[in-house]
Design an enzyme around this catalytic site. Structure first.
Site, PDB file in Angstrom:
ATOM      1  N   CYS A   1       9.958  -7.112  -7.390  1.00 30.95           N
ATOM      2  CA  CYS A   1       8.582  -7.585  -7.204  1.00 30.95           C
ATOM      3  C   CYS A   1       8.407  -9.097  -7.364  1.00 30.95           C
ATOM      4  CB  CYS A   1       7.657  -6.862  -8.172  1.00 30.95           C
ATOM      5  SG  CYS A   1       5.917  -7.282  -7.853  1.00 30.95           S
TER       6      CYS A   1
ATOM      7  N   ARG B   1       3.379   7.044   5.087  1.00 36.64           N
ATOM      8  CA  ARG B   1       3.080   5.677   5.543  1.00 36.64           C
ATOM      9  C   ARG B   1       4.357   4.849   5.678  1.00 36.64           C
ATOM     10  NH1 ARG B   1      -0.377   4.528   2.081  1.00 36.64           N
ATOM     11  NH2 ARG B   1      -1.952   5.546   3.352  1.00 36.64           N
TER      12      ARG B   1
ATOM     13  N   CYS C   1      -8.947   2.629  -1.774  1.00 33.63           N
ATOM     14  CA  CYS C   1      -7.729   2.906  -2.536  1.00 33.63           C
ATOM     15  C   CYS C   1      -7.525   1.741  -3.496  1.00 33.63           C
ATOM     16  CB  CYS C   1      -6.537   3.026  -1.579  1.00 33.63           C
ATOM     17  SG  CYS C   1      -4.963   3.326  -2.427  1.00 33.63           S
TER      18      CYS C   1
ATOM     19  N   CYS D   1      -1.927   8.687  -3.953  1.00 35.86           N
ATOM     20  CA  CYS D   1      -1.067   7.958  -3.020  1.00 35.86           C
ATOM     21  C   CYS D   1       0.162   7.562  -3.823  1.00 35.86           C
ATOM     22  CB  CYS D   1      -1.791   6.725  -2.489  1.00 35.86           C
ATOM     23  SG  CYS D   1      -0.722   5.669  -1.479  1.00 35.86           S
TER      24      CYS D   1
ATOM     25  N   CYS E   1       2.487 -11.001 -13.587  1.00 34.03           N
ATOM     26  CA  CYS E   1       2.558  -9.649 -14.166  1.00 34.03           C
ATOM     27  C   CYS E   1       3.615  -9.590 -15.277  1.00 34.03           C
ATOM     28  CB  CYS E   1       2.895  -8.642 -13.073  1.00 34.03           C
ATOM     29  SG  CYS E   1       2.879  -6.950 -13.673  1.00 34.03           S
TER      30      CYS E   1
HETATM   31  N1  SAM Z   1       1.073  -3.472 -10.519  1.00 31.67           N
HETATM   32  C1  SAM Z   1       0.780  -2.208 -10.014  1.00 31.67           C
HETATM   33  C2  SAM Z   1       1.939  -1.244 -10.100  1.00 31.67           C
HETATM   34  O1  SAM Z   1       3.084  -1.670 -10.111  1.00 31.67           O
HETATM   35  O2  SAM Z   1       1.693  -0.034 -10.126  1.00 31.67           O
HETATM   36  C3  SAM Z   1       0.240  -2.207  -8.598  1.00 31.67           C
HETATM   37  C4  SAM Z   1       0.788  -3.193  -7.589  1.00 31.67           C
HETATM   38  S1  SAM Z   1       2.524  -3.017  -7.178  1.00 31.67           S
HETATM   39  C5  SAM Z   1       2.852  -4.507  -6.303  1.00 31.67           C
HETATM   40  C6  SAM Z   1       2.492  -1.721  -5.950  1.00 31.67           C
HETATM   41  C7  SAM Z   1       3.789  -1.285  -5.325  1.00 31.67           C
HETATM   42  O3  SAM Z   1       4.231  -2.249  -4.382  1.00 31.67           O
HETATM   43  C8  SAM Z   1       4.998  -1.091  -6.208  1.00 31.67           C
HETATM   44  O4  SAM Z   1       4.979   0.121  -6.897  1.00 31.67           O
HETATM   45  C9  SAM Z   1       6.133  -1.113  -5.205  1.00 31.67           C
HETATM   46  O5  SAM Z   1       6.425   0.190  -4.755  1.00 31.67           O
HETATM   47  C10 SAM Z   1       5.572  -1.956  -4.056  1.00 31.67           C
HETATM   48  N2  SAM Z   1       6.326  -3.223  -3.907  1.00 31.67           N
HETATM   49  C11 SAM Z   1       6.238  -4.304  -4.702  1.00 31.67           C
HETATM   50  N3  SAM Z   1       7.084  -5.271  -4.303  1.00 31.67           N
HETATM   51  C12 SAM Z   1       7.738  -4.776  -3.216  1.00 31.67           C
HETATM   52  C13 SAM Z   1       8.761  -5.295  -2.360  1.00 31.67           C
HETATM   53  N4  SAM Z   1       9.287  -6.511  -2.558  1.00 31.67           N
HETATM   54  N5  SAM Z   1       9.191  -4.529  -1.351  1.00 31.67           N
HETATM   55  C14 SAM Z   1       8.666  -3.293  -1.148  1.00 31.67           C
HETATM   56  N6  SAM Z   1       7.710  -2.761  -1.941  1.00 31.67           N
HETATM   57  C15 SAM Z   1       7.258  -3.477  -2.954  1.00 31.67           C
HETATM   58 FE1  SF4 Z   2       3.823  -5.891 -11.902  1.00 32.72          FE
HETATM   59 FE2  SF4 Z   2       4.959  -6.012  -9.524  1.00 32.72          FE
HETATM   60 FE3  SF4 Z   2       5.783  -4.186 -11.288  1.00 32.72          FE
HETATM   61 FE4  SF4 Z   2       3.330  -3.943 -10.156  1.00 32.72          FE
HETATM   62  S1  SF4 Z   2       5.294  -3.829  -9.125  1.00 32.72           S
HETATM   63  S2  SF4 Z   2       3.859  -3.677 -12.337  1.00 32.72           S
HETATM   64  S3  SF4 Z   2       2.784  -6.118  -9.928  1.00 32.72           S
HETATM   65  S4  SF4 Z   2       5.939  -6.424 -11.515  1.00 32.72           S
END
Ligand code: SAM
Ligand code: SF4
Ligand code: DTB
Length: 330
Positions: free
Chosen positions: A77, A277, A145, A205, A70
């Site tokens: 992340c 959730r 979703c 959501c 990404c």
């Molecule tokens: N890339 C898209 C975005 O960021 O909107 C969708 C996928 S992203 C992985 C979805 C959500 O996962 C993020 O907004 C974040 O809240 C959650 N998330 C990602 N990494 C995480 C982590 N290490 N611990 C907890 N929540 C996490």
């Molecule tokens: Fe990319 Fe992770 Fe951020 Fe979603 S949460 S935009 S997957 S870096």
């Protein structure tokens, strides 16, 4: 001789209830966080019972349909390309693979299937392909979703027409902490995407992550930002940061578990009709903390042995826990 009476502490003064422009001023949310724990849980349980059966929990299963690589820099992340986390980038999964995973989730008892993609946002061609996935999953009778990043005009409508019930897009944290976590997109971008989702009639959501080094006041700021959305989200994932090696947030002092429970309770009180959730972080939490989260008003979990790239309690462990607690599922 009568038994000596039990003396309870007097109730704290009522919280400010004036509702000017903002329905939940920050001070009112901070006051909830500051309540004695038992008082906070009592209030959360009271609100919960007005709207839900407190013994019932909804099960959503996640699938990463497009993993890693990404371009964004969300500091929590594991899928951000710029962090060396060992997550390999992959292409969008084929419909047959997704359908197979959705069938297995349904057979295990999930009622909602959430597809996540590590995109900044989908391109028009991606929307066409994800629409196929949504239609296939919806065809099984599951709620659908998707979480694909920022949407442009028309995207939400196309997803809706394919059968999308919910779109997940998190505010992640308080506006005044956001710049410490992500610099590649603005808070307002997120609000714009949420508006597009609402405008298309797709259910929202939207939640966030705690345990990222924010202050209590900033946790209150996140809950306020969510609760003051008009209308507030139907589904509110509260994630506990899963610390992944290679991400900038790895190695932080973990949040006190009782503070996490407080966050759930405050979300329940301020968004009484939402599914709150208990999301990422359950594997590290232990049964007692999860039980407190349910008692504080959480009534949904991610169910299945994987979140997107990290682990989640396996189905047997969750079934055992829910049975121990006398919970039913939907
Ligand atoms: N890339 C898209 C975005 O960021 O909107 C969708 C996928 S992203 C992985 C979805 C959500 O996962 C993020 O907004 C974040 O809240 C959650 N998330 C990602 N990494 C995480 C982590 N290490 N611990 C907890 N929540 C996490
Ligand atoms: Fe990319 Fe992770 Fe951020 Fe979603 S949460 S935009 S997957 S870096
Ligand atoms: C949400 O709020 N949490 C989920 C879902 N929405 C997409 C994602 C949690 C991801 C945890 C880290 C991982 O497994 O990569």
């Amino acid at each position: 001789m009568h038994a000596s009476p039990v003396h309870f502490q007097p109730r704290p003064a009522p919280l400010p209830v004036d509702a000017p422009a903002e329905r939940w001023p920050l001070a009112a949310i901070e006051a909830l966080f500051a309540l004695p724990f038992a008082e906070l849980l009592f209030r959360a349980q009271t609100v919960h019972r007005e709207h839900f059966d407190p013994t019932e929990v909804q099960l959503s299963t996640l699938l990463s349909v497009k993993t890693g690589g990404c371009p964004e820099n969300c500091a929590y992340c594991p899928q951000a390309a710029e962090f060396d986390t060992g997550v390999e980038a992959s292409k969008l999964l084929e419909p047959a693979v997704v359908l197979d995973a959705a069938r297995r989730a349904q057979a295990a008892g999930a009622t909602r299937f959430c597809m996540g993609a590590a995109w900044r946002g989908p391109k028009d061609r991606d929307i066409e392909k994800v629409a196929e996935l949504i239609a296939a999953v919806k065809g099984l009778g599951l709620e659908t979703c998707a979480t694909l990043g920022m949407l442009e005009d028309g995207h939400a409508e196309s997803l809706r027409d394919a059968g999308l019930d919910y779109y997940n897009h998190n505010l992640d944290t308080a506006p005044d902490f956001y710049g410490d976590i992500i610099t590649t997109r603005a808070y307002q971008d997120r609000l714009d995407t949420l508006q597009r989702v609402r405008g298309a009639g797709v259910k929202v959501c939207c939640g966030g992550i705690v345990g990222m080094g924010e202050s209590r006041s900033q946790r209150a700021g996140l809950i306020g930002a969510l609760a003051n959305l008009d209308p507030y989200p139907e589904s509110v994932p509260i994630n506990h940061l899963v610390q992944v090696e290679g991400t900038p947030l790895h190695g932080l002092e973990p949040l006190d578990p009782l503070e996490f429970v407080r966050t759930i309770a405050v979300a329940r009180i301020t968004m009484p009709q939402s599914r709150v959730r208990l999301s990422a972080g359950r594997q590290e939490m232990g049964e007692a903390v999860q039980a407190l989260c349910f008692a504080a008003g959480a009534n949904s979990i991610f169910y299945g042995d994987k979140l997107l790239t990290t682990g989640n309690p396996d189905v047997d462990a969750d079934r055992t826990l829910l049975a121990k607690l006398g919970m039913t599922t939907s």
